[in-house]
Each structure stands twice: as structure tokens, then as C-alpha cells.
Write a protein that holds these residues in place. Structure first.
Motif, mmCIF file in Angstrom:
data_model
loop_
_atom_site.group_PDB
_atom_site.id
_atom_site.type_symbol
_atom_site.label_atom_id
_atom_site.label_comp_id
_atom_site.label_asym_id
_atom_site.label_seq_id
_atom_site.Cartn_x
_atom_site.Cartn_y
_atom_site.Cartn_z
ATOM 1 N N GLY A 10 0.802 -1.210 0.000
ATOM 2 C CA GLY A 10 0.000 0.000 0.000
ATOM 3 C C GLY A 10 0.834 1.259 0.000
ATOM 4 N N GLY A 11 0.347 2.285 0.704
ATOM 5 C CA GLY A 11 0.930 3.615 0.587
ATOM 6 C C GLY A 11 2.129 3.882 1.464
ATOM 7 N N ASP A 12 2.588 2.922 2.230
ATOM 8 C CA ASP A 12 3.691 3.181 3.150
ATOM 9 C C ASP A 12 5.006 2.602 2.654
ATOM 10 O OD1 ASP A 12 4.576 4.491 5.403
ATOM 11 O OD2 ASP A 12 4.313 2.767 6.711
ATOM 12 N N ASN A 13 5.098 2.354 1.349
ATOM 13 C CA ASN A 13 6.315 1.851 0.713
ATOM 14 C C ASN A 13 6.829 0.566 1.360
ATOM 15 O OD1 ASN A 13 8.121 2.346 -1.498
ATOM 16 N ND2 ASN A 13 9.725 2.792 -0.029
ATOM 17 N N CYS A 14 5.907 -0.321 1.682
ATOM 18 C CA CYS A 14 6.255 -1.623 2.247
ATOM 19 C C CYS A 14 6.170 -2.712 1.181
ATOM 20 C CB CYS A 14 5.297 -2.001 3.374
ATOM 21 S SG CYS A 14 5.583 -1.154 4.928
ATOM 22 N N VAL A 15 6.877 -3.794 1.434
ATOM 23 C CA VAL A 15 6.573 -5.056 0.768
ATOM 24 C C VAL A 15 6.118 -6.015 1.869
ATOM 25 C CG1 VAL A 15 8.115 -4.798 -1.200
ATOM 26 C CG2 VAL A 15 8.980 -5.832 0.906
ATOM 27 N N ARG A 16 5.209 -6.905 1.494
ATOM 28 C CA ARG A 16 4.687 -7.880 2.437
ATOM 29 C C ARG A 16 5.207 -9.265 2.112
ATOM 30 N NH1 ARG A 16 -1.551 -6.944 1.699
ATOM 31 N NH2 ARG A 16 -0.777 -5.757 -0.080
ATOM 32 N N MET A 17 5.533 -10.012 3.146
ATOM 33 C CA MET A 17 5.807 -11.432 3.034
ATOM 34 C C MET A 17 4.623 -12.153 3.667
ATOM 35 S SD MET A 17 9.877 -11.646 3.969
ATOM 36 C CE MET A 17 10.050 -13.324 3.386
ATOM 37 N N LEU A 18 3.880 -12.889 2.846
ATOM 38 C CA LEU A 18 2.670 -13.582 3.287
ATOM 39 C C LEU A 18 2.737 -15.053 2.855
ATOM 40 C CD1 LEU A 18 0.189 -10.856 1.974
ATOM 41 C CD2 LEU A 18 0.857 -11.182 4.364
ATOM 42 N N PRO A 19 3.713 -15.788 3.350
ATOM 43 C CA PRO A 19 3.895 -17.163 2.887
ATOM 44 C C PRO A 19 2.809 -18.076 3.437
ATOM 45 C CG PRO A 19 5.352 -16.728 4.723
ATOM 46 C CD PRO A 19 4.698 -15.412 4.388
ATOM 47 N N PRO A 20 2.705 -19.286 2.931
ATOM 48 C CA PRO A 20 1.772 -20.252 3.511
ATOM 49 C C PRO A 20 2.062 -20.467 4.991
ATOM 50 C CG PRO A 20 2.647 -21.072 1.435
ATOM 51 C CD PRO A 20 3.432 -19.844 1.778
ATOM 52 N N LEU A 21 1.032 -20.803 5.733
ATOM 53 C CA LEU A 21 1.183 -20.993 7.174
ATOM 54 C C LEU A 21 1.995 -22.234 7.513
ATOM 55 C CD1 LEU A 21 -2.473 -20.152 8.294
ATOM 56 C CD2 LEU A 21 -0.563 -18.588 7.857
ATOM 57 N N ASN A 22 2.116 -23.147 6.560
ATOM 58 C CA ASN A 22 2.890 -24.369 6.777
ATOM 59 C C ASN A 22 4.275 -24.285 6.138
ATOM 60 O OD1 ASN A 22 1.892 -24.395 4.188
ATOM 61 N ND2 ASN A 22 1.034 -26.463 4.276
ATOM 62 N N LEU A 23 4.766 -23.063 5.919
ATOM 63 C CA LEU A 23 6.122 -22.880 5.395
ATOM 64 C C LEU A 23 7.120 -23.578 6.302
ATOM 65 C CD1 LEU A 23 7.395 -21.041 3.028
ATOM 66 C CD2 LEU A 23 8.153 -19.582 4.919
ATOM 67 N N THR A 24 8.065 -24.288 5.724
ATOM 68 C CA THR A 24 9.067 -24.981 6.527
ATOM 69 C C THR A 24 10.219 -24.036 6.870
ATOM 70 O OG1 THR A 24 10.380 -25.718 4.629
ATOM 71 C CG2 THR A 24 8.519 -27.129 5.322
ATOM 72 N N LEU A 25 11.039 -24.443 7.841
ATOM 73 C CA LEU A 25 12.202 -23.643 8.210
ATOM 74 C C LEU A 25 13.159 -23.539 7.033
ATOM 75 C CD1 LEU A 25 13.916 -22.108 10.238
ATOM 76 C CD2 LEU A 25 14.833 -24.298 11.043
ATOM 77 N N GLU A 26 13.341 -24.625 6.302
ATOM 78 C CA GLU A 26 14.234 -24.601 5.141
ATOM 79 C C GLU A 26 13.733 -23.606 4.093
ATOM 80 O OE1 GLU A 26 13.011 -27.328 6.583
ATOM 81 O OE2 GLU A 26 14.869 -28.009 7.553
ATOM 82 N N GLU A 27 12.425 -23.565 3.885
ATOM 83 C CA GLU A 27 11.871 -22.606 2.933
ATOM 84 C C GLU A 27 11.996 -21.183 3.444
ATOM 85 O OE1 GLU A 27 8.457 -25.505 0.898
ATOM 86 O OE2 GLU A 27 8.037 -24.427 2.764
ATOM 87 N N ALA A 28 11.843 -20.989 4.749
ATOM 88 C CA ALA A 28 12.033 -19.666 5.337
ATOM 89 C C ALA A 28 13.480 -19.205 5.181
ATOM 90 C CB ALA A 28 11.634 -19.681 6.811
ATOM 91 N N GLN A 29 14.412 -20.122 5.370
ATOM 92 C CA GLN A 29 15.823 -19.776 5.171
ATOM 93 C C GLN A 29 16.088 -19.386 3.723
ATOM 94 O OE1 GLN A 29 17.426 -23.482 6.638
ATOM 95 N NE2 GLN A 29 17.710 -22.695 8.722
ATOM 96 N N GLU A 30 15.456 -20.094 2.816
ATOM 97 C CA GLU A 30 15.600 -19.765 1.393
ATOM 98 C C GLU A 30 14.999 -18.393 1.102
ATOM 99 O OE1 GLU A 30 14.051 -21.417 -2.956
ATOM 100 O OE2 GLU A 30 13.863 -22.696 -1.170
ATOM 101 N N ALA A 31 13.864 -18.097 1.713
ATOM 102 C CA ALA A 31 13.231 -16.791 1.509
ATOM 103 C C ALA A 31 14.152 -15.667 1.958
ATOM 104 C CB ALA A 31 11.910 -16.724 2.271
#
Length: 397
Positions: A359-380
Motif C-alpha cells: 500500500g501507501g507506506d512503501n512496504c513489501v509484504r511477506m505472506l507465505p503459507p502458514l505451513n512454510l518450513t524452516l528450510e523454505e524460510a531460510q531460502e526466503a
């Protein structure tokens, strides 16, 4: 194929999506992406989750649609689950979050009519909010980019500044005030979480003056913050709540939840929906809800959210010229940037990571699946770091 026959209301990214599995997406050219958008907080269990796929297949072979003039067992089953796991006594099913908000607004006004106070029509929202795209919803949020060009503002809708406690108290005390509508954690508004003590204070004021609280948990609900409902962190509850997105795990479904008292004006004939609560949606919604509402999923949200926040704060220290702030709650993560957020998103796509603007506050959002694994989070985090490095290098060139 081309987009020439599509109404030009979307600024689409140059990416053609072909298929998805879990937290992964593949484009038509075979490129693999890590999806940290999840359909804007919608694919709560990722893509093609086997439980949801089976629910669709099983119900599709039985019955897709039947009019709401008949009882629909799936509605009753999902409503039972929602009420047993929330403040609510009754539920109205819709096809989307914006329709759930529309129902919530009508429910609030009808409540006061039923109480013999039809003059109570004023509904107060907050700056930076987003409640959907129907006419009532855009007036409730009053973002000029969504309301301009659609005629005069709708009567009875007003906006408050986030954190202006004196103005909030004055608005609630007005004898024509019907309801306050708020996102416990804003999405489009830059991932701002309303402080828990403010939510509790809002509840006390509304009780004092007979005003209803509407929570829009379309994006922040359904486990996104690490509890089933975002307002649970504050130890209080609304009178009415709109939910959707992850409730269907990607299938179109929404719901307006309310107490019996708040919904006292919603009698036969005052509201309805052709497709809302259809058997196919109910089957998928029940499967998504019962899968998300488990300790395994909610504990995972809190663990992964803690990791992401720690790592992003670390990146903020390393890239103060790129990251201004890390905010949000749970896996509704906001990163306020110094460079343009949409340009950063494009850079992230080059590292095969999908992000959504905030939106208007120059943010980016990270909204991954709720079952994201730790390995996938590390990759992110690795891919986010790569985007930061690329943006810094481009600025220095």
C-alpha cells in the motif's frame, strides 16, 4: 493469447503462472518461484494441498450448487466450527472478503434499527485501511485511489487517524455512531498492528456508548498471526467479524460472524446471496478450517514468524540504505523500504521470490503459507538478501 480483451484494471507483473505445489510456483516457461504472496494471504496451506484437493474432488462429484432456499448441511457444519472457535453465535456465508464486509456493515446498521435507534448510521474506519472493492467497502476505507471517480461519498462513513485517541473517543460518543470497523493488523496500510491495549480500550469505549465493533480479519485472520484470530492476542472480541481468504485455502469463500445480539436485525429477507455458502465452497472451507485450526499449524506460524523477523531485523542492520523498518504480526510480515517497493518487488522476482506491495507506506509484504518450513524460510531470507544486494548495487551504479 493476449490481455487485450481483459478489462485493464490490474497492473499485472510480467509472469504467467502455470502450476503450484506447496510454497512453490512454476511459470509457463518452467521457472520456479518461492511464493511469499500466497494469493495475498489466501493460500494458507500453500498450493494444491492434498486435503483441499480431495475435498474438491469428493464434493464436485456430489453437488456443486443449490439455492439457499434449502438447507445446506455443509453450511451448518462449517458454521458450527466457526462459532465453536470464536466469539460468534451466527454466520452468514459469502463468496469473498468484500462481501463479508458488506454484510458486516449492513448487520451493524440493522442492529440499531432493531433497537429502535435508526439514527445510528455512522460507521468510522481508519486511514490506511482496506476493506474490499464494493461501494460500501471502499467508502468504509475511503482510500482516494479507490473512491475517486465513483460519485459522491456514501453518507454515514467517516475516517479516523490511526492513533488519534481523542478523535476516536469523540467519534464513539456521538449519538449517531453505529460501529467502528478496524483491521487488527492492516495489510494494505503497511502491516500496522493496532496495539493490544488500544483494542481493549476500543472495546471498553464501544460498550460504554452502545457502539458495535467490526473486525476485518479477512487478511490477518485464520491463523495468519499465530492465533486463529488476530484479536485473540488482545484478549477481547468484536461484535461482528469479516473473514475470508485462507478460510477457503484459495477457493472463493467468505463469512460474516456475529453475536446473536449484534445480528438481531438480520431477519428473513434483509440479506442474501446466490452463490454464498454453496456446497462446493463449504466442503473446501471445512477442510481448510479444520486443517489450519490445529496446534501444529499455529505453532509453526509462531516459530517461522520469529525466525523471519529475527533475520529481517538482521538484514535491516546490514542494509540500512534499503530497509527502514520491519513490522507486522506473525506471518503477515511488512518490510518498509527506502527504495521504491514495486521496483524492489521486480528485483525480488529476478531472484525467483514473489512479494506483494504494502500500500501507501512503501512496504513489501511477506505472506507465505502458514505451513512454510524452516528450510523454505531460510531460502526466503537468502533470496530477500539477494534482492537487497541487487538494489544496493543498482543504486551505486
Amino acid at each position: 493469447m493476449s490481455t487485450e480483451h481483459l478489462m485493464g484494471v490490474y497492473n499485472r507483473a510480467p509472469l504467467e503462472v502455470d502450476r503450484g505445489k506447496g510454497a512453490r510456483l512454476w511459470s509457463t516457461d518452467g521457472t520456479e518461484y518461492l511464493d511469499c504472496v500466497a494469493g495475498i494471504s489466501t493460500n494458507g496451506l500453500g498450493h494444491a494441498h492434498p486435503v483441499l484437493v480431495e475435498a474438491v474432488k469428493t464434493q464436485a462429484e456430489k453437488l456443486w450448487h443449490v439455492s439457499n432456499i434449502f438447507r445446506i448441511p455443509g453450511q451448518e457444519a462449517l458454521a458450527d466450527e466457526l462459532c465453536a472457535n470464536s466469539f460468534a453465535d451466527v454466520v452468514f456465508f459469502t463468496n469473498s472478503g468484500t462481501e463479508a464486509v458488506e454484510c458486516a456493515l449492513k448487520t451493524a446498521r440493522k442492529h440499531h434499527v432493531a433497537n429502535g435507534q435508526p439514527e445510528r448510521i455512522d460507521i468510522y474506519g481508519f486511514d490506511g485501511s482496506f476493506h474490499g472493492r464494493t461501494y460500501g467497502a471502499i467508502n468504509a476505507a475511503a482510500n482516494p485511489s479507490y473512491t475517486e471517480g465513483f460519485g459522491p461519498p456514501m453518507e454515514g462513513f467517516h475516517q479516523l487517524k490511526w492513533g488519534d485517541h481523542d478523535a476516536i473517543k469523540a467519534a464513539i460518543a456521538q449519538p449517531t455512531t453505529a460501529a467502528i470497523i478496524v483491521e487488527p493488523v492492516q495489510g494494505e496500510g503497511g502491516c500496522r498492528a493496532m496495539p493490544e491495549h488500544c483494542l481493549r480500550g476500543l472495546r471498553e469505549l464501544c460498550d460504554q456508548y452502545g457502539v458495535l465493533i467490526i473486525f476485518d480479519e479477512v487478511q490477518c485472520g485464520m491463523g495468519r498471526t499465530g492465533k486463529l484470530w488476530a484479536h485473540e492476542w488482545a484478549g477481547m472480541a468484536p461484535d461482528i467479524m469479516a473473514v475470508a481468504k485462507a478460510l477457503g485455502g484459495g477457493f472463493p469463500i467468505g463469512a460474516c460472524l456475529a453475536t446473536t445480539n449484534a445480528a438481531k436485525g438480520m431477519v428473513v429477507g434483509v440479506h442474501g446471496s446466490t452463490f454464498g455458502g454453496n456446497p462446493l465452497a463449504m466442503a473446501v472451507g471445512l477442510a481448510a478450517f479444520t486443517t489450519i485450526n490445529t496446534p501444529a499449524i499455529l505453532d509453526n506460524v509462531n516459530a517461522i514468524a520469529g525466525y523471519l523477523k529475527q533475520q529481517l531485523v538482521g538484514l535491516q542492520e546490514r542494509f540500512p540504505d534499503v530497509i527502514a523498518d520491519v513490522r507486522g504480526k506473525g506471518l503477515l510480515v511488512g518490510v518498509k523500504l527506502i527504495p521504491n517497493n514495486r521496483e524492489f518487488m521486480a528485483t525480488a522476482r529476478d531472484t525467483q521470490q514473489l512479494l506483494i506491495a504494502g500500500g501507501g507506506d512503501n512496504c513489501v509484504r511477506m505472506l507465505p503459507p502458514l505451513n512454510l518450513t524452516l528450510e523454505e524460510a531460510q531460502e526466503a531470507i537468502r533470496r530477500f538478501e539477494g534482492a537487497c544486494e541487487a538494489v544496493r548495487a543498482k543504486a551505486a551504479a
